[in-house]
Design a protein around this motif. Sequence first.
Motif, PDB file in Angstrom:
ATOM      1  N   PHE A 253       0.840  -1.202   0.000  1.00  0.00           N
ATOM      2  CA  PHE A 253       0.000   0.000   0.000  1.00  0.00           C
ATOM      3  C   PHE A 253       0.879   1.259   0.000  1.00  0.00           C
ATOM      4  N   HIS A 254       0.285   2.369  -0.476  1.00  0.00           N
ATOM      5  CA  HIS A 254       0.963   3.658  -0.515  1.00  0.00           C
ATOM      6  C   HIS A 254       0.148   4.694   0.249  1.00  0.00           C
ATOM      7  N   PRO A 255       0.407   4.862   1.531  1.00  0.00           N
ATOM      8  CA  PRO A 255      -0.376   5.820   2.318  1.00  0.00           C
ATOM      9  C   PRO A 255       0.059   7.272   2.103  1.00  0.00           C
ATOM     10  N   TYR A 256      -0.329   7.842   0.965  1.00  0.00           N
ATOM     11  CA  TYR A 256      -0.141   9.276   0.732  1.00  0.00           C
ATOM     12  C   TYR A 256      -1.322  10.005   1.365  1.00  0.00           C
ATOM     13  N   VAL A 257      -1.060  10.823   2.368  1.00  0.00           N
ATOM     14  CA  VAL A 257      -2.167  11.405   3.132  1.00  0.00           C
ATOM     15  C   VAL A 257      -2.669  12.741   2.569  1.00  0.00           C
ATOM     16  N   TYR A 258      -1.895  13.403   1.719  1.00  0.00           N
ATOM     17  CA  TYR A 258      -2.286  14.622   0.992  1.00  0.00           C
ATOM     18  C   TYR A 258      -2.778  15.735   1.915  1.00  0.00           C
ATOM     19  N   GLY A 259      -4.032  15.775   2.326  1.00  0.00           N
ATOM     20  CA  GLY A 259      -4.513  16.832   3.206  1.00  0.00           C
ATOM     21  C   GLY A 259      -4.363  18.207   2.602  1.00  0.00           C
ATOM     22  N   VAL A 260      -3.418  19.002   3.116  1.00  0.00           N
ATOM     23  CA  VAL A 260      -3.220  20.354   2.615  1.00  0.00           C
ATOM     24  C   VAL A 260      -2.801  20.330   1.139  1.00  0.00           C
ATOM     25  N   LEU A 261      -2.079  19.306   0.707  1.00  0.00           N
ATOM     26  CA  LEU A 261      -1.696  19.204  -0.698  1.00  0.00           C
ATOM     27  C   LEU A 261      -2.932  18.983  -1.577  1.00  0.00           C
ATOM     28  N   ASP A 262      -3.911  18.253  -1.082  1.00  0.00           N
ATOM     29  CA  ASP A 262      -5.185  18.117  -1.796  1.00  0.00           C
ATOM     30  C   ASP A 262      -5.827  19.478  -2.030  1.00  0.00           C
ATOM     31  N   ASP A 263      -5.767  20.339  -1.014  1.00  0.00           N
ATOM     32  CA  ASP A 263      -6.346  21.679  -1.150  1.00  0.00           C
ATOM     33  C   ASP A 263      -5.675  22.440  -2.296  1.00  0.00           C
ATOM     34  N   LEU A 264      -4.353  22.386  -2.349  1.00  0.00           N
ATOM     35  CA  LEU A 264      -3.641  23.093  -3.414  1.00  0.00           C
ATOM     36  C   LEU A 264      -4.021  22.523  -4.781  1.00  0.00           C
ATOM     37  N   ILE A 265      -4.049  21.210  -4.889  1.00  0.00           N
ATOM     38  CA  ILE A 265      -4.390  20.564  -6.165  1.00  0.00           C
ATOM     39  C   ILE A 265      -5.785  20.966  -6.617  1.00  0.00           C
TER      40      ILE A 265
END
Length: 437
Positions: A253-265
């Motif tokens: 598995f690849h646990p990329y949590v993103y969070g604030v990076l999701d907001d930017l995207i």
Amino acid sequence: MPTEEPRIVLPAALDHLPERLAITLWDFSWYVRTGPGEPFADLDAAFARAVDLGYNAVRICAMPFLLFRSGVDTSALRLEPLGGAGASNGYGSRVRWYDVREPTVIDAKAHLLEFCRAADRHGVKVIASSWEYQQSPAFAADPAWYEALHAVDPEDRLAVLGEAQADLVDFLAEHGLAHVIACVEPHNEVQIGHLTAGLPGVEDAVVELQGRLEAGIAAFQARHPEVLCAPNYGGVPIGSLRGLPRNATALGFHPYVYGVLDDLIEEFGLRRDPALFDQARADAELLRAGAPPLAEWRLPEANAWKLKASIMQPVEIYVHDWCDPEKFDRWLYNGYGAHRIAMANRLRDWIDAAADHAARLGVPVFFGEGWVGYTPRDGRFEEGPVGAQICRDAIAHSVRVGAWGSIVCSNAAPQHPMWADEALQRECNAALLAPVK
């Protein structure tokens, strides 16, 4: 009372493998970046450095389809930057993983043998995967590899990949190198990319891929039941874990949590239609002075097929190529506070859920990528005080749940600037490989 850390129990036939794998992610870079001055021009030097930093495993695209099922002559495989050999515009030249500088020609099978022999000399095990339905063919000088992949009926692609991985193990066994393989993956992030073609789209792709994945694993296991075979997922699909293949002998598995990076995207539309891109806002908040407009930043027409061979979106490539890295990092730092707790909880919960389902299936689990997400090559959010602590937390969670393997960070590899951060890598690898209490 304190509880003991879970122990990883591998089958007796696998006692040649380490109890834990400290993994560095070399993906397709180990063969597309072999030109003069590139990170993998000297494989022995790359392995020696990895061992010095505490790693005992590498995870790669072993190009199994190309080598064993494509019908393409790989004795003089021409590889090049995304924009093409000698391209003057540098398309993708500042994009993490895509910033290939030098064209090169390799005998691909001979290069795989050289790689595995070097791994063996340095005591490093290999997780053999495939990025071929995601990115790898985009770096070829012509579309033959890409076309061969897409000539396979989508319903059969994972079965063909399973056979190709079995071919790869046969090939290594012929040269006395099968013991170098820690496990194989039919493909990287199976639910993200061209392996989902033709699915009904009624349920999550993880569920709808189950039959295809089970067929691919079965094809491999029919020939090599002694080698672990792990489906590999982007993220931890906690809403569809019922779709995990029932015949898996390991899980990745690849646990990329993103969070604030999701907001930017989302706010800048990095993964949406280029027609919706807000150029003026990006110019003000993210981009370097002198950046060309998005409409002028594209691949030469002769290489347009390369974008089809890749899952990267044109807006994301453009922003990563032309962002001011400090502006990009500042945007993440400014928004991180609102996401800090949610990102920490997602990291813990995803690692817990992955380990729990591996325990349900009675198989080892490993984390081959993570932890924040896809950032520009020259950004330093993952190496900075926030990202570095996320790396430490992820390692601690991996140890706590008894993961068989984990990474320091996806960016901790020779093709990324984070490779220079020796202290963090040594600290995390030492914590991961410390004797189980």
